[in-house]
Design a protein around this motif. Structure first.
Motif, PDB file in Angstrom:
ATOM      1  N   THR A  10      79.650  30.020  94.683  1.00  0.00           N
ATOM      2  CA  THR A  10      79.909  28.398  94.772  1.00  0.00           C
ATOM      3  C   THR A  10      78.794  27.660  95.127  1.00  0.00           C
ATOM      4  OG1 THR A  10      81.074  28.601  96.798  1.00  0.00           O
ATOM      5  CG2 THR A  10      82.483  28.654  94.750  1.00  0.00           C
ATOM      6  N   SER A 138      81.755  28.479 101.349  1.00  0.00           N
ATOM      7  CA  SER A 138      80.831  28.743  99.977  1.00  0.00           C
ATOM      8  C   SER A 138      79.671  29.301 100.380  1.00  0.00           C
ATOM      9  CB  SER A 138      80.524  27.304  99.704  1.00  0.00           C
ATOM     10  OG  SER A 138      81.704  26.406  98.916  1.00  0.00           O
ATOM     11  N   ARG A 171      83.090  24.385 102.116  1.00  0.00           N
ATOM     12  CA  ARG A 171      83.289  23.970 100.607  1.00  0.00           C
ATOM     13  C   ARG A 171      83.079  22.437 100.585  1.00  0.00           C
ATOM     14  NH1 ARG A 171      88.185  28.003  99.755  1.00  0.00           N
ATOM     15  NH2 ARG A 171      86.833  29.871  99.649  1.00  0.00           N
TER      16      ARG A 171
END
Ligand SMILES: Cc1cc2nc3c(=O)[nH]c(=O)nc-3n(C[C@H](O)[C@H](O)[C@H](O)COP(=O)(O)O)c2cc1C
Length: 173
Positions: A10, A138, A171
């Motif tokens: 990500t 992430s 994230r």
């Protein structure tokens, strides 16, 4: 099974920094000492343990010292922006820089040094992926880095070769 199910790359990171405990756990999962004889959470060819992990943070550059499991301050500079060309590299809380120390690889042929340190880095990076999946972090491993420029900024020795880098952070919400 759950961590494997959630493993993914990500590229959107929030501003929160990793706590010292999360960073400590991350580095142990990556390539920490997991046995009394000094062997580690990832394999290495002939147990040479040639891959060093540097941590580039807003607060400076550190070297992970697996025994006694500590961080050694290397430079006070924030080098995250120098670890890649993609915009998110500036915002991710942490970039791990995987550096192969060819001085630890004996008289292996040059192509074997490249292969072994590349493979060794892959095992470490996957440990980081699985830790991040388990912690809701992430991450993305990256090859798009100007190795010469980053090596200069990190003041690496000629025997030290940057293999890959890996961004880690919370994230984006
Ligand atoms: C050796 C290697 C180099 C990579 N380099 C980059 C990179 O420079 N930038 C990037 O955004 N992703 C990079 N990736 C991540 C891949 O794009 C990603 O793993 C792939 O698209 C599959 O997605 P997944 O990891 O979510 O399964 C790299 C992955 C590997 C294994």
């Amino acid at each position: 099974m759950q961590a494997l199910k959630e493993r993914q790359s990500t590229r959107a990171f929030g501003p929160e920094q990793l706590s010292p405990q999360v960073l400590s756990n991350l580095l142990w999962a990556a390539f920490g000492v997991n046995r009394a004889d000094g062997r580690r959470t990832a394999p290495s060819a002939m147990n040479r343990q040639e891959v060093d992990i540097y941590a580039a943070t807003a607060g400076g550059l550190y070297l992970f010292v697996p025994k006694p499991h500590s961080l050694q301050a290397i430079l006070p500079d924030d080098l995250r922006a120098a670890t890649g060309t993609q915009d998110f590299v500036r915002t991710a809380a942490l970039t791990l820089v995987y550096v192969a120390d060819y001085a630890k690889m004996g008289n292996s042929a040059p192509e074997d040094k490249l292969l072994y340190s590349g493979a060794g880095t892959g095992f470490i990076a996957q440990n980081v992926y699985l830790f991040c999946a388990s912690e809701g972090l992430s991450t993305v491993v990256r090859a798009s880095v100007d190795r010469a420029a980053l090596a200069k900024a990190m003041r690496l020795r000629p025997d030290q070769h940057i293999v890959l880098v890996q961004s880690v952070g919370y994230r984006a919400r």
